[in-house]
Design a protein around this motif. Structure first.
Motif, PDB file in Angstrom:
ATOM      1  N   TYR A   1       0.819  -1.213   0.000  1.00 28.59           N
ATOM      2  CA  TYR A   1       0.000   0.000   0.000  1.00 28.59           C
ATOM      3  C   TYR A   1       0.857   1.271   0.000  1.00 28.59           C
ATOM      4  CZ  TYR A   1      -4.326  -2.597   0.734  1.00 28.59           C
ATOM      5  OH  TYR A   1      -5.411  -3.429   0.575  1.00 28.59           O
ATOM      6  N   GLY A   2       2.145   1.098  -0.285  1.00 31.15           N
ATOM      7  CA  GLY A   2       2.956   2.295  -0.451  1.00 31.15           C
ATOM      8  C   GLY A   2       4.153   2.422   0.449  1.00 31.15           C
ATOM      9  N   SER A   3       4.671   1.298   0.973  1.00 32.36           N
ATOM     10  CA  SER A   3       5.846   1.386   1.847  1.00 32.36           C
ATOM     11  C   SER A   3       7.126   1.323   1.037  1.00 32.36           C
ATOM     12  CB  SER A   3       5.816   0.230   2.856  1.00 32.36           C
ATOM     13  OG  SER A   3       5.889  -1.009   2.169  1.00 32.36           O
ATOM     14  N   HIS A   4       8.268   1.503   1.714  1.00 34.25           N
ATOM     15  CA  HIS A   4       9.596   1.270   1.145  1.00 34.25           C
ATOM     16  C   HIS A   4       9.830   1.981  -0.187  1.00 34.25           C
ATOM     17  CE1 HIS A   4       9.786  -1.697   4.287  1.00 34.25           C
ATOM     18  NE2 HIS A   4       8.821  -2.392   3.735  1.00 34.25           N
ATOM     19  N   GLY A   5       9.731   3.285  -0.188  1.00 36.49           N
ATOM     20  CA  GLY A   5      10.123   4.032  -1.382  1.00 36.49           C
ATOM     21  C   GLY A   5       9.000   4.506  -2.269  1.00 36.49           C
ATOM     22  N   SER A   6       7.769   4.464  -1.789  1.00 37.89           N
ATOM     23  CA  SER A   6       6.665   4.984  -2.601  1.00 37.89           C
ATOM     24  C   SER A   6       6.839   6.474  -2.841  1.00 37.89           C
ATOM     25  CB  SER A   6       5.333   4.742  -1.894  1.00 37.89           C
ATOM     26  OG  SER A   6       4.290   5.421  -2.569  1.00 37.89           O
ATOM     27  N   LEU A   7       6.509   6.910  -4.055  1.00 43.35           N
ATOM     28  CA  LEU A   7       6.559   8.334  -4.398  1.00 43.35           C
ATOM     29  C   LEU A   7       5.165   8.961  -4.352  1.00 43.35           C
ATOM     30  CD1 LEU A   7       9.069   8.137  -7.391  1.00 43.35           C
ATOM     31  CD2 LEU A   7       9.544   8.757  -5.013  1.00 43.35           C
ATOM     32  N   HIS A   8       4.184   8.191  -3.910  1.00 36.53           N
ATOM     33  CA  HIS A   8       2.800   8.657  -3.824  1.00 36.53           C
ATOM     34  C   HIS A   8       2.601   9.522  -2.592  1.00 36.53           C
ATOM     35  CE1 HIS A   8      -1.530   8.719  -4.007  1.00 36.53           C
ATOM     36  NE2 HIS A   8      -1.646   8.057  -2.871  1.00 36.53           N
ATOM     37  N   ARG A   9       1.907  10.610  -2.770  1.00 38.31           N
ATOM     38  CA  ARG A   9       1.552  11.478  -1.651  1.00 38.31           C
ATOM     39  C   ARG A   9       0.029  11.577  -1.604  1.00 38.31           C
ATOM     40  NH1 ARG A   9       5.807  10.132  -1.124  1.00 38.31           N
ATOM     41  NH2 ARG A   9       7.759  11.281  -0.920  1.00 38.31           N
ATOM     42  N   GLY A  10      -0.533  11.205  -0.468  1.00 33.41           N
ATOM     43  CA  GLY A  10      -1.986  11.211  -0.346  1.00 33.41           C
ATOM     44  C   GLY A  10      -2.453   9.989   0.418  1.00 33.41           C
ATOM     45  N   GLU A  11      -3.731   9.652   0.279  1.00 35.41           N
ATOM     46  CA  GLU A  11      -4.281   8.516   0.992  1.00 35.41           C
ATOM     47  C   GLU A  11      -3.647   7.212   0.516  1.00 35.41           C
ATOM     48  OE1 GLU A  11      -8.505   8.402   0.828  1.00 35.41           O
ATOM     49  OE2 GLU A  11      -8.777  10.460   1.544  1.00 35.41           O
ATOM     50  N   LYS A  12      -3.643   6.221   1.412  1.00 37.71           N
ATOM     51  CA  LYS A  12      -3.050   4.926   1.079  1.00 37.71           C
ATOM     52  C   LYS A  12      -3.785   4.297  -0.107  1.00 37.71           C
ATOM     53  CE  LYS A  12      -2.189   1.932   4.254  1.00 37.71           C
ATOM     54  NZ  LYS A  12      -2.296   1.074   5.465  1.00 37.71           N
ATOM     55  N   GLU A  13      -3.011   3.813  -1.060  1.00 38.01           N
ATOM     56  CA  GLU A  13      -3.567   3.109  -2.211  1.00 38.01           C
ATOM     57  C   GLU A  13      -2.681   1.923  -2.552  1.00 38.01           C
ATOM     58  OE1 GLU A  13      -4.935   5.286  -5.695  1.00 38.01           O
ATOM     59  OE2 GLU A  13      -4.648   7.160  -4.593  1.00 38.01           O
ATOM     60  N   ILE A  14      -3.281   0.926  -3.172  1.00 45.45           N
ATOM     61  CA  ILE A  14      -2.515  -0.244  -3.583  1.00 45.45           C
ATOM     62  C   ILE A  14      -1.559   0.133  -4.706  1.00 45.45           C
ATOM     63  CG2 ILE A  14      -2.651  -2.545  -4.618  1.00 45.45           C
ATOM     64  CD1 ILE A  14      -5.402  -2.843  -3.326  1.00 45.45           C
ATOM     65  N   HIS A  15      -0.320  -0.291  -4.569  1.00 44.31           N
ATOM     66  CA  HIS A  15       0.692  -0.120  -5.613  1.00 44.31           C
ATOM     67  C   HIS A  15       0.835  -1.475  -6.329  1.00 44.31           C
ATOM     68  CE1 HIS A  15       1.414   3.412  -3.221  1.00 44.31           C
ATOM     69  NE2 HIS A  15       2.505   3.765  -3.872  1.00 44.31           N
ATOM     70  N   ASN A  16       0.173  -1.626  -7.469  1.00 41.44           N
ATOM     71  CA  ASN A  16       0.096  -2.936  -8.115  1.00 41.44           C
ATOM     72  C   ASN A  16       1.388  -3.375  -8.786  1.00 41.44           C
ATOM     73  OD1 ASN A  16      -2.522  -3.888  -7.507  1.00 41.44           O
ATOM     74  ND2 ASN A  16      -3.405  -2.409  -8.929  1.00 41.44           N
ATOM     75  N   GLY A  17       2.253  -2.441  -9.144  1.00 42.80           N
ATOM     76  CA  GLY A  17       3.557  -2.808  -9.692  1.00 42.80           C
ATOM     77  C   GLY A  17       3.488  -3.677 -10.935  1.00 42.80           C
ATOM     78  N   ALA A  18       2.695  -3.245 -11.913  1.00 45.95           N
ATOM     79  CA  ALA A  18       2.602  -4.016 -13.160  1.00 45.95           C
ATOM     80  C   ALA A  18       3.940  -4.012 -13.900  1.00 45.95           C
ATOM     81  CB  ALA A  18       1.497  -3.452 -14.046  1.00 45.95           C
ATOM     82  N   ASP A  19       4.511  -2.818 -14.072  1.00 48.71           N
ATOM     83  CA  ASP A  19       5.827  -2.733 -14.700  1.00 48.71           C
ATOM     84  C   ASP A  19       6.908  -3.159 -13.714  1.00 48.71           C
ATOM     85  OD1 ASP A  19       7.753  -2.187 -16.639  1.00 48.71           O
ATOM     86  OD2 ASP A  19       7.940  -0.082 -16.053  1.00 48.71           O
ATOM     87  N   ASP A  20       6.721  -2.784 -12.450  1.00 42.08           N
ATOM     88  CA  ASP A  20       7.723  -3.041 -11.414  1.00 42.08           C
ATOM     89  C   ASP A  20       7.181  -4.020 -10.366  1.00 42.08           C
ATOM     90  OD1 ASP A  20       9.897  -2.846  -9.747  1.00 42.08           O
ATOM     91  OD2 ASP A  20       9.482  -0.812  -9.052  1.00 42.08           O
TER      92      ASP A  20
END
Length: 407
Positions: A127-146
């Motif tokens: 949901y955005g730990s360890h290096g997320s560049l997202h700022r705002g409410e927690k969202e799933i980072h699906n990592g399709a490319d990564d």
């Protein structure tokens, strides 16, 4: 009778060969691995375990042998680092504060002397730990490319190599813990389930899903064996290659290079969705991924009858990278090979955005320093501290634009 028995053997063998049929499942694999139900595949999470189980089923479907410490799995436990410059502490007895990651390993045994290792990490940011560049409410980072993209290409290569290029064995690996510091690959090389002295070379795919229209493809590690450049050139179907000699970089190939194994790392570049919730499966270039898989297969084919590749050490460029206390707040275009540093993305509410810099700008001067490449850009940035201001000069649509940046 002997002739009849022999004929029966060959008919049976032919029937076995006909049973196996290559099928391209790159898109299908990415869609599953980057689905919301996996919740971003964070190391040690239920979502990562679901992804691992899926990869195991794909390995079984392809008829590959398990090569972990527990079937296809190799688990490792560690205490997350509090000091970013310290070594990770692996532990034998997991405690409440430890995280357990799981590598997934499969093998094609061609009864050969040496083994080619093909890998890609499958963990991501949850949901955005360890290096997320997202700022705002927690969202799933699906990592399709990564890095669902790299895993899908790895599985496709396993399917392609199932009954071809038999002069080597093949070890296919989906690494855990990459986003937290190359932990899965590091652990494997120190606790290998094969004799690493028999490793011919290692190929790594990390973020290979966003091939651009100009077909620019970055390949790292080309200096780690004398044969790489010649082979990459002779098999190139038309990619614009950006070659980097160093065997050290921010992905799992580094762990193998540090054990004196020749490596190649394939990468299609960063983008605005890097380490953000927008890295979804519908944004990937699947034709590009197919082309990259075919290219890597051709590289392996070209080297199939060769002797074990010689290993050469390369300059560790990371040791020469200047340390800096401030940043512009941009994503550099690592595939740009012109003069300057091209901006591939601008972060919100950071110095670059406040100064009016835009995606596509090419930084040619920062302060008193002329910028000719990434290294000169980092050297220029390293002299500034928080609170400093300086002039930045960029090329934009053929024109020179000046601005003042406040760090």
């Amino acid at each position: 009778m002997k002739k009849i028995a022999l004929l029966g053997f060959f008919i049976t063998l032919l029937g076995c060969n006909q049973e196996y049929k290559y099928e391209n499942k790159i898109k299908e694999d990415v869609i599953y691995l980057a689905d919301d139900k996996l919740e971003g595949r964070e190391t040690g999470s239920k979502g990562e375990q679901l992804a691992a189980a899926y990869i195991v089923e794909r390995f079984k479907e392809l008829g590959l042998q398990p090569k972990g410490t527990d079937g296809f799995y190799q688990s490792f436990s560690f205490k997350p680092k509090t000091d970013p410059h310290s070594e990770v502490a692996y532990t034998i007895n997991p405690e409440d504060s430890t995280v357990t990651g799981t590598n997934v390993l499969a093998f094609i045994d061609n009864q050969a002397e040496n083994t080619i290792i093909i890998g890609a990490h499958y963990d991501h940011l949850g949901y955005g730990s360890h290096g997320s560049l997202h700022r705002g409410e927690k969202e799933i980072h699906n990592g399709a490319d990564d890095n669902a993209s790299g895993v899908a290409v790895m599985l496709d290569l396993a399917a392609k190599l199932k009954q071809t290029n038999t002069s080597n064995n093949y070890l296919f690996m989906a690494f855990s813990g990459e986003e937290m510091g190359l932990l899965g690959s590091n652990y494997f090389t120190k606790n290998a389930t094969m004799d690493l002295s028999k490793a011919n070379y290692m190929i790594n795919m990390d973020m290979v899903g966003r091939l651009k229209q100009d077909s620019t493809l970055a390949v790292y590690g080309v200096g780690t064996s004398p044969l790489w450049k010649q082979t990459l050139s002779s098999t190139n179907p038309g990619f614009k290659l950006i070659e980097n000699e160093s065997g050290v970089g921010p992905s799992d190939h580094t762990s193998f290079y540090l054990h004196d194994i020749p490596v190649l790392h394939f990468f299609t570049g960063q983008h605005d969705d890097y380490h953000r919730p927008g890295d979804d499966s519908e944004k990937l270039n699947y034709e590009g991924m197919n082309a990259i898989s075919s290219y890597i297969f051709d590289v392996i084919t070209d080297l199939d009858k060769s002797e074990k590749l010689a290993f050469t050490k390369t300059k560790n460029e990371s040791e020469e990278t200047p340390r800096f206390k401030v940043g512009l707040g941009v994503v550099p275009d690592y595939l740009y090979d012109g003069e300057g540093m091209r901006v591939d993305g601008v972060s919100e509410d950071k110095p670059a955005q406040k100064a009016g810099l835009q995606k596509g700008d090419v930084v040619i001067k920062l302060g008193d320093s002329t910028i000719v490449d990434m290294m000169s850009y980092m050297r220029a940035l390293s002299v500034f501290t928080a609170g400093d201001s300086t002039q930045v000069v960029v090329k934009r649509n053929g024109e020179t634009v000046e601005a003042v940046v406040q760090f």
